[in-house]
Design a protein around this motif. Structure first.
Motif, PDB file in Angstrom:
ATOM      1  N   UNK A 121       0.830  -1.197   0.000  1.00 11.39           N
ATOM      2  CA  UNK A 121       0.000   0.000   0.000  1.00 11.39           C
ATOM      3  C   UNK A 121       0.871   1.255   0.000  1.00 11.39           C
ATOM      4  N   UNK A 122       1.897   1.251   0.842  1.00 10.54           N
ATOM      5  CA  UNK A 122       2.810   2.393   0.899  1.00 10.54           C
ATOM      6  C   UNK A 122       3.549   2.563  -0.431  1.00 10.54           C
ATOM      7  N   UNK A 181       8.700   9.026  13.823  1.00  5.84           N
ATOM      8  CA  UNK A 181       7.610   9.991  14.016  1.00  5.84           C
ATOM      9  C   UNK A 181       8.159  11.411  14.135  1.00  5.84           C
ATOM     10  N   UNK A 182       9.280  11.568  14.842  1.00  7.38           N
ATOM     11  CA  UNK A 182       9.880  12.902  14.976  1.00  7.38           C
ATOM     12  C   UNK A 182      10.389  13.406  13.627  1.00  7.38           C
ATOM     13  N   UNK A 183      10.998  12.504  12.859  1.00  7.11           N
ATOM     14  CA  UNK A 183      11.489  12.871  11.524  1.00  7.11           C
ATOM     15  C   UNK A 183      10.328  13.292  10.629  1.00  7.11           C
ATOM     16  N   UNK A 184       9.239  12.554  10.709  1.00 12.06           N
ATOM     17  CA  UNK A 184       8.068  12.879   9.882  1.00 12.06           C
ATOM     18  C   UNK A 184       7.553  14.273  10.206  1.00 12.06           C
ATOM     19  N   UNK A 190      -0.175   8.756  11.904  1.00  9.13           N
ATOM     20  CA  UNK A 190      -1.050   7.839  12.643  1.00  9.13           C
ATOM     21  C   UNK A 190      -0.766   6.382  12.282  1.00  9.13           C
ATOM     22  N   UNK A 191      -0.460   6.123  11.003  1.00 17.02           N
ATOM     23  CA  UNK A 191      -0.138   4.751  10.588  1.00 17.02           C
ATOM     24  C   UNK A 191       1.107   4.252  11.304  1.00 17.02           C
ATOM     25  N   UNK A 192       2.089   5.121  11.445  1.00 17.85           N
ATOM     26  CA  UNK A 192       3.311   4.747  12.166  1.00 17.85           C
ATOM     27  C   UNK A 192       3.001   4.495  13.640  1.00 17.85           C
ATOM     28  N   UNK A 193       2.143   5.326  14.213  1.00 18.56           N
ATOM     29  CA  UNK A 193       1.749   5.128  15.614  1.00 18.56           C
ATOM     30  C   UNK A 193       1.083   3.771  15.827  1.00 18.56           C
ATOM     31  N   UNK A 235      11.647   4.766   4.877  1.00 21.66           N
ATOM     32  CA  UNK A 235      11.942   4.520   6.285  1.00 21.66           C
ATOM     33  C   UNK A 235      10.787   3.795   6.977  1.00 21.66           C
ATOM     34  N   UNK A 236       9.557   4.166   6.613  1.00 17.66           N
ATOM     35  CA  UNK A 236       8.390   3.518   7.214  1.00 17.66           C
ATOM     36  C   UNK A 236       8.338   2.041   6.839  1.00 17.66           C
TER      37      UNK A 236
END
Length: 349
Positions: free
Chosen positions: A152-153, A288-291, A323-326, A257-258
């Motif tokens: 999907x990504x 998340x910080x990088x994003x 949110x997906x990363x979370x 990265x994700x």
């Protein structure tokens, strides 16, 4: 509970006989192998070589009227599938099915792996499951879910890079596959909860059932976030979608990265390495910080285009990806718990 005496066999072997009723019930024959498992509480579980499925069909009858809500009918079918029902008979008590309900039933059945409509007339539909639960190992389902999420990504990335609605539409199709695998996984987990022989065959420990359900839900919710981002992108006018291409270089880095982090999260599920899992948790927080940092930089670039709709969609994209990363964090936390549950001692340098 039946008590049996342990007897000595040979010089050092201890032996206990199997209950005759159980042997007959599971169809065990001399010379066949059985499975032994030491449970979390120290008890010993004995499993037959094959699952006995005869006479275990679960059936449900659903009666409808013209006023019945089509979405509710769909939810009932999903629920019965997850709960392990093998046959569902839907009857309309006051005439033929209306178009809305008929379409909803067929769409729902098509969205569930192993489910088919085997008979149909104007007022009755019979749905049958042809699933063999022993064929769907839990580890392989987790792998399929994570691989589909990465796909999907990949297509979302290509969709932005090429301003391609075709690639973006493919993301939505993959999200449907995630849903199909998610519902199948829930069905497998609930069947494993009541059938310990099946649980053993598909690699589900009793202590891990709740964690597995949280894990599956986390992947499904991450897929939902990505799907929502794509829906926003598809709402853009073709010229506005072209504008999104100018921010692709930075978005591409985040997607790469994700994907790597998703790989790491899934791989550490089966690793009993506290430090390794902890590193993955830190990876997620760093990503998340990088994003957030990259989002601020790229938003300034997008705002220069002067297209309010593009700005809104880009901010939505960043939020959805965040949110997906979370959603991956609960999986890493489950992996961390599993890495320590069987340890006798934890030693940190």
């Amino acid at each position: 509970m039946e008590v049996r005496r342990v007897q000595k066999f040979g010089k050092s072997t201890l032996m206990v006989s199997l209950p005759a009723d159980w042997v007959k019930e599971v169809g065990l024959n001399p010379g066949e192998s059985i499975y032994l498992e030491v449970d979390e509480d120290g008890s010993l579980k004995v499993y037959p070589p094959n699952l006995k499925t005869e006479g275990s069909t679960k059936e449900m009858k659903v009666s409808l009227k013209s006023s019945s809500n089509a979405d509710l009918v769909s939810r009932i079918i999903y629920s019965l599938y997850i709960l392990g029902f093998d046959r569902v008979i839907i009857e309309k008590s006051d005439g033929p099915f209306n178009e809305d309900i008929l379409r909803k039933i067929k769409d729902t059945v098509r969205s569930l792996i192993g489910l088919e409509i085997v008979s149909q007339d104007l007022s009755t539909i019979q749905i049958q499951s042809f699933l063999d639960p022993t064929k769907y190992n839990m580890s392989s389902l987790v792998t399929r879910l994570s691989n589909t999420l990465k796909q999907m990504l990949h297509y979302l990335n290509l969709g932005i890079k090429e301003a391609s609605r075709t690639f973006l539409q493919e993301v939505l199709e993959l999200e449907k596959e995630i849903d199909r695998l998610y519902y199948l996984s829930l069905r497998q987990l609930l069947l494993a909860q009541v059938n310990r022989s099946l649980a053993y065959m598909i690699g589900v420990k009793r202590i891990q059932i709740v964690g597995n359900r949280i894990l599956m839900k986390a992947v499904e919710e991450a897929a939902d976030e990505i799907s929502e981002a794509v829906s926003d992108l598809l709402s853009l006018h073709p010229e506005d979608l072209e504008i999104m291409k100018y921010s692709w270089d930075r978005i591409d880095m985040i997607f790469d990265q994700t994907t790597v982090v998703i790989d790491h999260v899934v791989k550490v599920l089966n690793k009993e390495d506290v430090k390794l899992v902890n590193e993955v948790l830190e990876e997620l927080r760093t990503l998340r910080r990088v994003l957030m940092t990259e989002a601020l930089i790229t938003e300034e670039k997008v705002e220069k285009t002067g297209s309010p709709r593009v700005i809104v969609v880009f901010k939505s994209l960043n939020l959805r990806l965040y949110n997906a990363i979370r959603r991956m964090e609960p999986i890493a936390e489950i992996a961390f718990n599993r890495s320590v549950e069987n340890l006798k001692e934890i030693s940190l340098e």
